[in-house]
Scaffold this motif. Sequence first.
Motif, PDB file in Angstrom:
ATOM      1  N   LEU A 157       0.776  -1.235  -0.196  1.00 56.35           N
ATOM      2  CA  LEU A 157       0.094   0.066  -0.069  1.00 56.35           C
ATOM      3  C   LEU A 157       0.838   1.138  -0.164  1.00 56.35           C
ATOM      4  O   LEU A 157       1.734   1.389   0.955  1.00 56.35           O
ATOM      5  CB  LEU A 157      -0.879   0.019   1.210  1.00 56.35           C
ATOM      6  CG  LEU A 157      -1.791   1.178   1.461  1.00 56.35           C
ATOM      7  CD1 LEU A 157      -2.950   1.478   0.415  1.00 56.35           C
ATOM      8  CD2 LEU A 157      -2.314   1.079   2.716  1.00 56.35           C
ATOM      9  N   ILE A 158       0.632   2.296  -0.919  1.00 55.94           N
ATOM     10  CA  ILE A 158       1.520   3.432  -0.957  1.00 55.94           C
ATOM     11  C   ILE A 158       0.796   4.408  -0.101  1.00 55.94           C
ATOM     12  O   ILE A 158      -0.427   4.776  -0.193  1.00 55.94           O
ATOM     13  CB  ILE A 158       1.222   4.111  -2.389  1.00 55.94           C
ATOM     14  CG1 ILE A 158       1.841   3.043  -3.210  1.00 55.94           C
ATOM     15  CG2 ILE A 158       2.147   5.247  -2.568  1.00 55.94           C
ATOM     16  CD1 ILE A 158       3.306   2.591  -3.194  1.00 55.94           C
ATOM     17  N   ASN A 159       1.389   4.823   1.033  1.00 55.92           N
ATOM     18  CA  ASN A 159       1.033   5.830   1.867  1.00 55.92           C
ATOM     19  C   ASN A 159       1.390   7.218   1.475  1.00 55.92           C
ATOM     20  O   ASN A 159       0.417   8.100   1.612  1.00 55.92           O
ATOM     21  CB  ASN A 159       1.444   5.604   3.228  1.00 55.92           C
ATOM     22  CG  ASN A 159       0.925   4.349   3.809  1.00 55.92           C
ATOM     23  OD1 ASN A 159       1.757   3.631   4.440  1.00 55.92           O
ATOM     24  ND2 ASN A 159      -0.372   4.200   3.728  1.00 55.92           N
ATOM     25  N   ASN A 160       2.388   7.445   0.649  1.00 59.35           N
ATOM     26  CA  ASN A 160       2.753   8.558   0.240  1.00 59.35           C
ATOM     27  C   ASN A 160       3.817   8.662  -1.057  1.00 59.35           C
ATOM     28  O   ASN A 160       4.448   7.694  -1.069  1.00 59.35           O
ATOM     29  CB  ASN A 160       3.286   9.695   1.269  1.00 59.35           C
ATOM     30  CG  ASN A 160       3.611  11.023   0.786  1.00 59.35           C
ATOM     31  OD1 ASN A 160       2.773  11.664   0.765  1.00 59.35           O
ATOM     32  ND2 ASN A 160       4.891  11.205   0.623  1.00 59.35           N
ATOM     33  N   GLY A 161       3.765   9.668  -1.826  1.00 53.63           N
ATOM     34  CA  GLY A 161       4.674   9.443  -2.862  1.00 53.63           C
ATOM     35  C   GLY A 161       4.009   9.155  -4.319  1.00 53.63           C
ATOM     36  O   GLY A 161       3.009   8.252  -4.239  1.00 53.63           O
ATOM     37  N   ASN A 162       4.672   9.655  -5.359  1.00 52.99           N
ATOM     38  CA  ASN A 162       4.111   9.349  -6.631  1.00 52.99           C
ATOM     39  C   ASN A 162       5.105   8.254  -7.281  1.00 52.99           C
ATOM     40  O   ASN A 162       6.313   8.685  -7.409  1.00 52.99           O
ATOM     41  CB  ASN A 162       3.918  10.488  -7.598  1.00 52.99           C
ATOM     42  CG  ASN A 162       2.571  11.389  -6.790  1.00 52.99           C
ATOM     43  OD1 ASN A 162       1.425  10.751  -6.288  1.00 52.99           O
ATOM     44  ND2 ASN A 162       3.158  12.633  -6.698  1.00 52.99           N
ATOM     45  N   ARG A 163       4.750   7.238  -8.127  1.00 53.36           N
ATOM     46  CA  ARG A 163       5.667   6.406  -8.568  1.00 53.36           C
ATOM     47  C   ARG A 163       5.210   5.967 -10.061  1.00 53.36           C
ATOM     48  O   ARG A 163       3.974   5.807 -10.486  1.00 53.36           O
ATOM     49  CB  ARG A 163       5.796   5.029  -7.951  1.00 53.36           C
ATOM     50  CG  ARG A 163       6.699   5.406  -6.425  1.00 53.36           C
ATOM     51  CD  ARG A 163       7.974   4.781  -6.421  1.00 53.36           C
ATOM     52  NE  ARG A 163       8.976   5.333  -5.660  1.00 53.36           N
ATOM     53  CZ  ARG A 163      10.366   5.194  -5.487  1.00 53.36           C
ATOM     54  NH1 ARG A 163      10.578   3.981  -6.247  1.00 53.36           N
ATOM     55  NH2 ARG A 163      11.086   5.650  -5.052  1.00 53.36           N
ATOM     56  N   THR A 164       6.140   5.601 -10.883  1.00 52.35           N
ATOM     57  CA  THR A 164       5.719   5.017 -11.996  1.00 52.35           C
ATOM     58  C   THR A 164       6.086   3.640 -12.084  1.00 52.35           C
ATOM     59  O   THR A 164       7.383   3.046 -11.725  1.00 52.35           O
ATOM     60  CB  THR A 164       6.447   5.413 -13.342  1.00 52.35           C
ATOM     61  OG1 THR A 164       6.354   7.112 -13.303  1.00 52.35           O
ATOM     62  CG2 THR A 164       6.096   4.998 -14.496  1.00 52.35           C
ATOM     63  N   LEU A 165       4.970   2.665 -12.247  1.00 51.00           N
ATOM     64  CA  LEU A 165       5.259   0.991 -12.145  1.00 51.00           C
ATOM     65  C   LEU A 165       5.091   0.487 -13.490  1.00 51.00           C
ATOM     66  O   LEU A 165       4.003   0.732 -14.326  1.00 51.00           O
ATOM     67  CB  LEU A 165       4.240   0.847 -11.299  1.00 51.00           C
ATOM     68  CG  LEU A 165       4.087  -1.006 -11.142  1.00 51.00           C
ATOM     69  CD1 LEU A 165       5.450  -1.686 -10.689  1.00 51.00           C
ATOM     70  CD2 LEU A 165       2.842  -1.438 -10.505  1.00 51.00           C
TER      71      LEU A 165
END
Length: 269
Positions: free
Chosen positions: A41-49
């Motif tokens: 689970l992502i709680n914070n931050g933006n990522r490219t998967l």
Amino acid sequence: MKKMNDRKIIFDKTLNIEAYIFSDGTQDFPNHFHDHYVIGLINNGNRTLTYGETKYYIKSDDMILFNPFDNHDCRNQDGSLLKYIAVNIPKQSMEYLTYMIKDKNTLKFKYPVIKDMGLAKQFEKVHYMIMENENEMEREELFILFMDELIDKYSKYKSLEINNENNKIQTIENYIIENYDKIISLDILSEISGMNKYAVIRSFTKIKGITPYRYIETIRINKSKELLKYNNDIVEVALKLGFNDQSHFTKTFKKLTGLTPGEYKNIFK
């Protein structure tokens, strides 16, 4: 529980899973795969998967579901700091869970990224109880209830039969799995498969979604994690698995896991 700068990770002996937190991180993870299931689970931050050939933009409250051997990479999108909680579930444990909950052999998650606030809240609660080693019976019960709903909504059942998409690539894959601790070259893979080495690279990458070299690296790191759990010497593990030296092993291990071998080994002390 061990704390390593911006990471916390533990092994839950009751559930037979690893649980961890990454916080305030900007590290990129190159194309790789796991030999276990990952729920996060992502709680914070933006990522490219990038998962297989599909690209996803993930952000806070997104859940990720990785199947064993599905290749992916994850990269920082805008410099934002990542906070991410997750569990690693061995294939055997998942097969047991699936059999007990659904009377099926094994499963495959249908989507690598989902948005489900109800499940996310359940997962946060279960994860917190694991990290804090709270009441054993309650956390096991909550984990099973969470997995029951997750499996119902976001997985499909499948048999354990091997899908031979391409016999030559399967031959290469089998060879790597059986000989990961030895020197493996493109010439060897070319010889055993009957393809020239350029065709090996092209076909293997197309079918497996990962290059032969990165596949070998990932197999070695997954095997090294098993050895480190049992307090094996880091230098001995590096040499046993075919790395040139400890430095090469440490660099590769951290690149694919976000931890050094020493940090990972300390989890099990």
